[in-house]
Enzyme design. Structure first.
Site, mmCIF file in Angstrom:
data_model
loop_
_atom_site.group_PDB
_atom_site.id
_atom_site.type_symbol
_atom_site.label_atom_id
_atom_site.label_comp_id
_atom_site.label_asym_id
_atom_site.label_seq_id
_atom_site.Cartn_x
_atom_site.Cartn_y
_atom_site.Cartn_z
ATOM 1 N N LYS A 69 15.338 8.418 10.834
ATOM 2 C CA LYS A 69 15.501 8.893 9.455
ATOM 3 C C LYS A 69 16.818 9.651 9.269
ATOM 4 C CE LYS A 69 11.791 7.015 7.921
ATOM 5 N NZ LYS A 69 11.888 5.845 7.023
ATOM 6 N N TYR A 72 11.208 9.151 15.470
ATOM 7 C CA TYR A 72 11.127 8.967 14.020
ATOM 8 C C TYR A 72 12.240 9.734 13.314
ATOM 9 C CZ TYR A 72 9.035 8.937 9.330
ATOM 10 O OH TYR A 72 8.808 8.780 7.974
ATOM 11 N N GLN A 81 0.839 -1.191 0.000
ATOM 12 C CA GLN A 81 0.000 0.000 0.000
ATOM 13 C C GLN A 81 0.879 1.248 0.000
ATOM 14 O OE1 GLN A 81 -2.444 0.021 3.533
ATOM 15 N NE2 GLN A 81 -0.718 0.360 4.913
ATOM 16 N N GLY A 82 0.244 2.390 -0.164
ATOM 17 C CA GLY A 82 0.942 3.662 -0.059
ATOM 18 C C GLY A 82 2.046 3.840 -1.093
ATOM 19 N N ILE A 83 3.158 4.422 -0.650
ATOM 20 C CA ILE A 83 4.275 4.714 -1.545
ATOM 21 C C ILE A 83 4.847 3.430 -2.128
ATOM 22 C CG2 ILE A 83 6.614 5.662 -1.656
ATOM 23 C CD1 ILE A 83 5.731 7.663 0.548
ATOM 24 N N ASP A 114 5.959 -7.488 1.913
ATOM 25 C CA ASP A 114 5.111 -6.827 2.894
ATOM 26 C C ASP A 114 4.686 -7.866 3.927
ATOM 27 O OD1 ASP A 114 3.504 -3.884 2.627
ATOM 28 O OD2 ASP A 114 2.619 -5.302 4.034
ATOM 29 N N VAL A 148 2.741 12.602 3.126
ATOM 30 C CA VAL A 148 2.190 12.165 1.841
ATOM 31 C C VAL A 148 0.791 11.599 2.071
ATOM 32 C CG1 VAL A 148 2.533 10.612 -0.125
ATOM 33 C CG2 VAL A 148 4.509 11.643 1.016
ATOM 34 N N ARG A 180 8.211 13.973 16.947
ATOM 35 C CA ARG A 180 8.849 13.054 16.007
ATOM 36 C C ARG A 180 10.334 12.848 16.351
ATOM 37 N NH1 ARG A 180 4.361 12.056 14.858
ATOM 38 N NH2 ARG A 180 3.331 12.098 12.804
#
Length: 261
Positions: free
Chosen positions: A167, A163, A29-31, A51, A196, A160
């Site tokens: 990243k 997160y 799903q998604g990107i 996945d 997104v 964040r």
């Protein structure tokens, strides 16, 4: 690790990715899904879609005979190495899998810290170590695309801290891999989107305390007027997977609608 293989569609010999053999994680799903579909449109000879969601992978597998699906947790290093042995001629790897934690630094638990780094960073350690040797042995080399975020070394985002730490590590990992193998036909780049419009965003926006909501409002009200689509991120991944980006390595590609201006 379980598998699903599609049985329809004829392989394409044309397109920017003609002949490329690709692996995409978080592909259901998604990107990830948008990128699988874009790779197929551009003629990829094979896309291995990874996945943890069997049901969504089954839906994906029906689209093309050039898609092979595997149900696999990207934090399972043993499973990733087995996948690389099963597909020994991969030349494009897109590490898309990741999780988002919406907490301040002091609210974050050690267990959440470890899980986020396992999924967002260590999974890339597993996949790159598993697939890089075969890229090095190929005359065509390979392209590795890692999923980053504007929440990283690029910008601090409320709620964040965990997160963003993962990243930021992805950016460092990308540059390190790119530098180590720059003379051996290996390119490694990182894609850093702002929020997104994906199914995972649809889930997060149900929580009005999620910090993405403030960021998205800023983007919609003051910048481009909308969020990026998954297809727009996928188009960037097509470019990085293709030979058109042959002079790009170790680069950070932001796709943020002006968010970092």
């Amino acid at each position: 690790m379980s598998s699903t293989t599609a049985t329809s569609s004829v392989p394409s010999a044309t397109g920017r990715l003609a002949g490329k053999r690709c692996v995409v994680t978080a592909a259901a799903q998604g990107i990830g899904l948008a990128t699988v579909e874009a790779f197929l449109r551009e003629g990829a000879a094979l896309v291995v879609a990874v996945d943890i969601n069997q049901e969504k992978l089954n839906q994906l597998a029906s689209q093309s005979s050039r898609v092979t699906c595997r149900v696999l947790d990207v934090s399972d290093g043993t499973g990733i190495r087995a996948l690389a042995k099963e597909f020994p001629d991969i030349n494009v790897l897109f590490n898309c899998a990741g999780i988002v934690t919406n907490k301040t630094f002091l609210e974050t638990t050690e267990e959440e810290w470890d899980q986020a780094f396992d999924v967002n960073v260590k999974s890339m350690f597993h996949t790159i170590q598993a697939f890089l040797p075969q890229m090095l042995s190929s005359e065509d080399g390979g392209s590795i695309i890692n999923m980053g975020s504007v929440a990283s070394t690029l910008r601090g985002i409320p709620m964040r801290s965990l997160y963003g730490s993962t990243k930021a590590a992805v950016i460092g990992l990308t540059k390190g891999v790119a530098r180590d193998y720059i003379r051996q036909r290996i390119r490694c780049n990182v894609v850093c989107p702002s929020p997104v419009a994906t199914p995972s965003y649809d889930v997060r926006k149900q929580n009005d305390q999620d910090s993405d909501m403030e960021l998205c409002k800023h983007i919609v009200d003051n910048l481009t007027g909308r969020l990026a689509s998954a297809d727009e991120v996928a188009n960037l991944c097509v470019y990085l997977a293709s030979d058109e980006s042959s002079y790009h390595t170790g680069n950070v590609f932001t796709i943020d609608g002006g968010f970092n201006l």
